[in-house]
Design a protein around this motif. Structure first.
Motif, PDB file in Angstrom:
ATOM      1  N   SER A  59      13.564  -4.082 -11.226  1.00  0.00           N
ATOM      2  CA  SER A  59      14.313  -3.795 -12.434  1.00  0.00           C
ATOM      3  C   SER A  59      15.806  -3.721 -12.142  1.00  0.00           C
ATOM      4  CB  SER A  59      13.838  -2.475 -13.055  1.00  0.00           C
ATOM      5  OG  SER A  59      14.601  -2.137 -14.187  1.00  0.00           O
ATOM      6  N   ARG A  60      16.155  -3.119 -10.994  1.00  0.00           N
ATOM      7  CA  ARG A  60      17.545  -3.038 -10.540  1.00  0.00           C
ATOM      8  C   ARG A  60      17.594  -3.108  -9.020  1.00  0.00           C
ATOM      9  NH1 ARG A  60      21.566   1.053 -13.816  1.00  0.00           N
ATOM     10  NH2 ARG A  60      21.296   0.156 -15.883  1.00  0.00           N
ATOM     11  N   LEU A  61      18.701  -3.635  -8.513  1.00  0.00           N
ATOM     12  CA  LEU A  61      18.913  -3.682  -7.076  1.00  0.00           C
ATOM     13  C   LEU A  61      20.393  -3.482  -6.789  1.00  0.00           C
ATOM     14  CD1 LEU A  61      17.901  -4.261  -4.161  1.00  0.00           C
ATOM     15  CD2 LEU A  61      18.369  -6.678  -4.607  1.00  0.00           C
ATOM     16  N   THR A  62      20.688  -2.581  -5.855  1.00  0.00           N
ATOM     17  CA  THR A  62      22.054  -2.340  -5.406  1.00  0.00           C
ATOM     18  C   THR A  62      22.083  -2.418  -3.891  1.00  0.00           C
ATOM     19  OG1 THR A  62      22.415  -0.813  -7.258  1.00  0.00           O
ATOM     20  CG2 THR A  62      24.021  -0.756  -5.460  1.00  0.00           C
ATOM     21  N   ILE A  63      23.000  -3.217  -3.356  1.00  0.00           N
ATOM     22  CA  ILE A  63      23.173  -3.354  -1.911  1.00  0.00           C
ATOM     23  C   ILE A  63      24.625  -3.068  -1.568  1.00  0.00           C
ATOM     24  CG2 ILE A  63      23.053  -4.918   0.068  1.00  0.00           C
ATOM     25  CD1 ILE A  63      21.002  -6.563  -1.516  1.00  0.00           C
ATOM     26  N   GLU A  64      24.849  -2.280  -0.532  1.00  0.00           N
ATOM     27  CA  GLU A  64      26.210  -1.995  -0.075  1.00  0.00           C
ATOM     28  C   GLU A  64      26.254  -2.175   1.438  1.00  0.00           C
ATOM     29  OE1 GLU A  64      29.061   1.850  -0.406  1.00  0.00           O
ATOM     30  OE2 GLU A  64      28.322   1.052  -2.319  1.00  0.00           O
ATOM     31  N   MET A  65      27.164  -3.048   1.902  1.00  0.00           N
ATOM     32  CA  MET A  65      27.228  -3.400   3.313  1.00  0.00           C
ATOM     33  C   MET A  65      28.622  -3.148   3.887  1.00  0.00           C
ATOM     34  SD  MET A  65      24.111  -4.565   3.895  1.00  0.00           S
ATOM     35  CE  MET A  65      24.263  -5.452   5.450  1.00  0.00           C
ATOM     36  N   LYS A  66      28.661  -2.634   5.124  1.00  0.00           N
ATOM     37  CA  LYS A  66      29.913  -2.515   5.863  1.00  0.00           C
ATOM     38  C   LYS A  66      30.164  -3.770   6.692  1.00  0.00           C
ATOM     39  CE  LYS A  66      28.668   1.232   7.959  1.00  0.00           C
ATOM     40  NZ  LYS A  66      28.670   2.434   8.840  1.00  0.00           N
ATOM     41  N   SER A  67      29.100  -4.372   7.170  1.00  0.00           N
ATOM     42  CA  SER A  67      29.150  -5.621   7.916  1.00  0.00           C
ATOM     43  C   SER A  67      27.740  -6.202   7.897  1.00  0.00           C
ATOM     44  CB  SER A  67      29.630  -5.393   9.355  1.00  0.00           C
ATOM     45  OG  SER A  67      28.739  -4.539  10.042  1.00  0.00           O
ATOM     46  N   LEU A 123       2.926   2.906 -14.184  1.00  0.00           N
ATOM     47  CA  LEU A 123       2.439   3.220 -12.841  1.00  0.00           C
ATOM     48  C   LEU A 123       1.285   4.215 -12.854  1.00  0.00           C
ATOM     49  CD1 LEU A 123       5.252   1.933 -12.268  1.00  0.00           C
ATOM     50  CD2 LEU A 123       5.514   3.574 -10.414  1.00  0.00           C
ATOM     51  N   SER A 124       0.793   4.571 -14.042  1.00  0.00           N
ATOM     52  CA  SER A 124      -0.227   5.616 -14.133  1.00  0.00           C
ATOM     53  C   SER A 124      -1.547   5.206 -13.481  1.00  0.00           C
ATOM     54  CB  SER A 124      -0.455   5.997 -15.599  1.00  0.00           C
ATOM     55  OG  SER A 124      -0.868   4.872 -16.356  1.00  0.00           O
ATOM     56  N   HIS A 125      -1.762   3.902 -13.281  1.00  0.00           N
ATOM     57  CA  HIS A 125      -3.013   3.438 -12.669  1.00  0.00           C
ATOM     58  C   HIS A 125      -2.948   3.497 -11.141  1.00  0.00           C
ATOM     59  CE1 HIS A 125      -0.313   0.037 -12.572  1.00  0.00           C
ATOM     60  NE2 HIS A 125      -1.082  -0.548 -11.687  1.00  0.00           N
ATOM     61  N   LEU A 126      -1.762   3.808 -10.595  1.00  0.00           N
ATOM     62  CA  LEU A 126      -1.581   3.869  -9.150  1.00  0.00           C
ATOM     63  C   LEU A 126      -1.542   5.323  -8.680  1.00  0.00           C
ATOM     64  CD1 LEU A 126       1.224   1.165  -8.740  1.00  0.00           C
ATOM     65  CD2 LEU A 126      -1.209   0.902  -8.193  1.00  0.00           C
ATOM     66  N   THR A 127      -2.084   5.555  -7.498  1.00  0.00           N
ATOM     67  CA  THR A 127      -2.050   6.890  -6.899  1.00  0.00           C
ATOM     68  C   THR A 127      -1.228   6.820  -5.618  1.00  0.00           C
ATOM     69  OG1 THR A 127      -4.238   7.435  -7.786  1.00  0.00           O
ATOM     70  CG2 THR A 127      -3.399   8.790  -5.967  1.00  0.00           C
ATOM     71  N   LEU A 128      -0.079   7.476  -5.632  1.00  0.00           N
ATOM     72  CA  LEU A 128       0.780   7.494  -4.458  1.00  0.00           C
ATOM     73  C   LEU A 128       0.259   8.534  -3.483  1.00  0.00           C
ATOM     74  CD1 LEU A 128       3.451   6.135  -3.485  1.00  0.00           C
ATOM     75  CD2 LEU A 128       4.630   8.182  -4.284  1.00  0.00           C
ATOM     76  N   PRO A 129       0.049   8.170  -2.218  1.00  0.00           N
ATOM     77  CA  PRO A 129      -0.468   9.142  -1.248  1.00  0.00           C
ATOM     78  C   PRO A 129       0.444  10.361  -1.126  1.00  0.00           C
ATOM     79  CG  PRO A 129      -0.577   6.912  -0.367  1.00  0.00           C
ATOM     80  CD  PRO A 129       0.206   6.831  -1.640  1.00  0.00           C
ATOM     81  N   GLU A 130      -0.157  11.501  -0.866  1.00  0.00           N
ATOM     82  CA  GLU A 130       0.610  12.740  -0.714  1.00  0.00           C
ATOM     83  C   GLU A 130       1.600  12.614   0.428  1.00  0.00           C
ATOM     84  OE1 GLU A 130      -0.165  17.538  -0.049  1.00  0.00           O
ATOM     85  OE2 GLU A 130      -1.857  16.152  -0.247  1.00  0.00           O
ATOM     86  N   GLY A 131       2.820  13.050   0.188  1.00  0.00           N
ATOM     87  CA  GLY A 131       3.841  13.005   1.217  1.00  0.00           C
ATOM     88  C   GLY A 131       4.568  11.692   1.331  1.00  0.00           C
ATOM     89  N   ALA A 132       4.271  10.739   0.437  1.00  0.00           N
ATOM     90  CA  ALA A 132       4.882   9.413   0.523  1.00  0.00           C
ATOM     91  C   ALA A 132       6.313   9.382   0.000  1.00  0.00           C
ATOM     92  CB  ALA A 132       4.041   8.391  -0.234  1.00  0.00           C
ATOM     93  N   VAL A 133       6.693  10.344  -0.841  1.00  0.00           N
ATOM     94  CA  VAL A 133       8.066  10.405  -1.341  1.00  0.00           C
ATOM     95  C   VAL A 133       8.920  11.146  -0.324  1.00  0.00           C
ATOM     96  CG1 VAL A 133       9.592  11.248  -3.167  1.00  0.00           C
ATOM     97  CG2 VAL A 133       7.340  10.335  -3.745  1.00  0.00           C
ATOM     98  N   SER A 134       9.979  10.484   0.116  1.00  0.00           N
ATOM     99  CA  SER A 134      10.829  11.042   1.168  1.00  0.00           C
ATOM    100  C   SER A 134      11.923  11.934   0.581  1.00  0.00           C
ATOM    101  CB  SER A 134      11.475   9.901   1.968  1.00  0.00           C
ATOM    102  OG  SER A 134      12.391  10.391   2.912  1.00  0.00           O
ATOM    103  N   LYS A 135      12.340  12.910   1.364  1.00  0.00           N
ATOM    104  CA  LYS A 135      13.472  13.753   0.978  1.00  0.00           C
ATOM    105  C   LYS A 135      14.796  13.164   1.459  1.00  0.00           C
ATOM    106  CE  LYS A 135      10.767  18.035   1.053  1.00  0.00           C
ATOM    107  NZ  LYS A 135      10.634  19.399   1.639  1.00  0.00           N
ATOM    108  N   ARG A 136      14.722  12.046   2.150  1.00  0.00           N
ATOM    109  CA  ARG A 136      15.929  11.405   2.677  1.00  0.00           C
ATOM    110  C   ARG A 136      16.764  10.831   1.537  1.00  0.00           C
ATOM    111  NH1 ARG A 136      16.132   6.362   7.017  1.00  0.00           N
ATOM    112  NH2 ARG A 136      18.410   6.216   7.133  1.00  0.00           N
ATOM    113  N   ALA A 137      18.059  11.068   1.570  1.00  0.00           N
ATOM    114  CA  ALA A 137      18.959  10.573   0.522  1.00  0.00           C
ATOM    115  C   ALA A 137      19.485   9.197   0.894  1.00  0.00           C
ATOM    116  CB  ALA A 137      20.124  11.538   0.325  1.00  0.00           C
ATOM    117  N   CYS A 138      19.800   8.413  -0.124  1.00  0.00           N
ATOM    118  CA  CYS A 138      20.463   7.124   0.073  1.00  0.00           C
ATOM    119  C   CYS A 138      21.956   7.336  -0.194  1.00  0.00           C
ATOM    120  CB  CYS A 138      19.902   6.077  -0.876  1.00  0.00           C
ATOM    121  SG  CYS A 138      20.540   4.419  -0.611  1.00  0.00           S
ATOM    122  N   PRO A 139      22.835   7.000   0.754  1.00  0.00           N
ATOM    123  CA  PRO A 139      24.244   7.395   0.650  1.00  0.00           C
ATOM    124  C   PRO A 139      25.119   6.546  -0.261  1.00  0.00           C
ATOM    125  CG  PRO A 139      23.885   6.216   2.683  1.00  0.00           C
ATOM    126  CD  PRO A 139      22.536   6.364   2.046  1.00  0.00           C
TER     127      PRO A 139
END
Length: 260
Positions: A59-67, A123-139
């Motif tokens: 639906s959306r894509l954002t890419i940011e590159m330093k090199s 997405l209601s037909h899909l079951t995401l495994p427990e713990g699959a969502v990360s707490k890591r932030a995207c900068p």
């Protein structure tokens, strides 16, 4: 469960740009490929939805590159799920060069498409495994809202819109632009946008940020008018306006950075 998935990829000469770096369209291909494989590892890949005539689309894509990683080296993509709800999933990426340095990040928003009706399946037909969502932030910063770009010949333009300040050009989607879902492939859009620039421009600059917002599907034989507004500081906004549908099907922003 480990919430991250990674893959190391070799950059061959045909996957590099004229400046000897990983080509942007190849990077987008690899991001989609790694996201697909990560979903398979979680048991929520496209094969699990084949009987429902449904599958993941961007639906959306954002890419940011330093090199960019160099030709004839390996680079790594690390990905994780940032968030998940009944309509969309947000998946992030880190791009590392051959020395393990983080040279870029990406954020993507995915939906499940009903391949028969071409509507959001949810997405209601899909079951995401427990713990699959990360707490890591995207900068990297999130996308701003897309804006309308009117033709350069327009007499009056709303204050909330832009007026193209370069000459429009048309493109008709052909067989090789269409993917399994029978709509225009994401990478074809990227290639079309990059071809708006000259070789000399990319010899002096590199793509530092790319934003894609998919508004409607593009189809075989459909002609779009490519409208472009050049902002200051090497930033450009693009709208791919469908002459058949009489509405934009894609909005994009490209920010260039100067090469050292």
């Amino acid at each position: 469960m480990v919430p991250e998935y990674s893959q190391k990829i070799f950059i061959s000469a045909n996957e590099a740009n004229p400046e000897g770096e990983l080509a942007v369209n190849v990077l987008v291909t690899d991001l989609i490929m790694v996201a697909t494989q990560a979903a398979m590892e979680l048991g929520i890949g496209n094969p699990t939805m084949a009987h429902l005539n449904a599958g993941w689309v961007l639906s959306r894509l954002t890419i940011e590159m330093k090199s960019y990683p160099k030709v004839n080296t390996h680079y790594k993509i690390i990905t994780w799920v940032e968030s998940w709800n009944r309509h969309f999933s947000v998946r992030d990426f880190e791009i590392q060069d051959c020395d393990g340095n983080a040279v870029g990040f990406a954020r993507s928003i995915w939906m499940v498409l009903n391949t028969e009706t071409h509507e959001n399946f949810g997405l209601s037909h899909l079951t995401l495994p427990e713990g699959a969502v990360s707490k890591r932030a995207c900068p990297i910063s999130r996308q701003e809202k897309h804006v309308d770009i009117h033709p350069s010949c327009s007499n009056e333009v709303p204050a909330s819109a832009l007026k193209a300040n370069t000459e429009e050009r048309n493109y008709t989607f052909k067989y090789n632009d269409i993917d399994f879902y029978r709509h225009v492939n994401t990478v074809r859009y990227v290639t079309l946008l990059l071809n708006s620039y000259t070789l000399e421009e990319f010899d002096r600059h590199f793509l530092s940020r790319l934003e894609l917002s998919f508004l409607h599907e593009g189809n075989f034989g459909e002609t779009v008018e490519i409208r472009r507004f050049n902002h200051p500081d090497d930033l450009s906004s693009f709208s791919l306006y469908s002459l058949k549908k009489e509405k934009p099907i894609l909005f994009a922003r490209i920010k260039l950075g100067s090469r050292q």
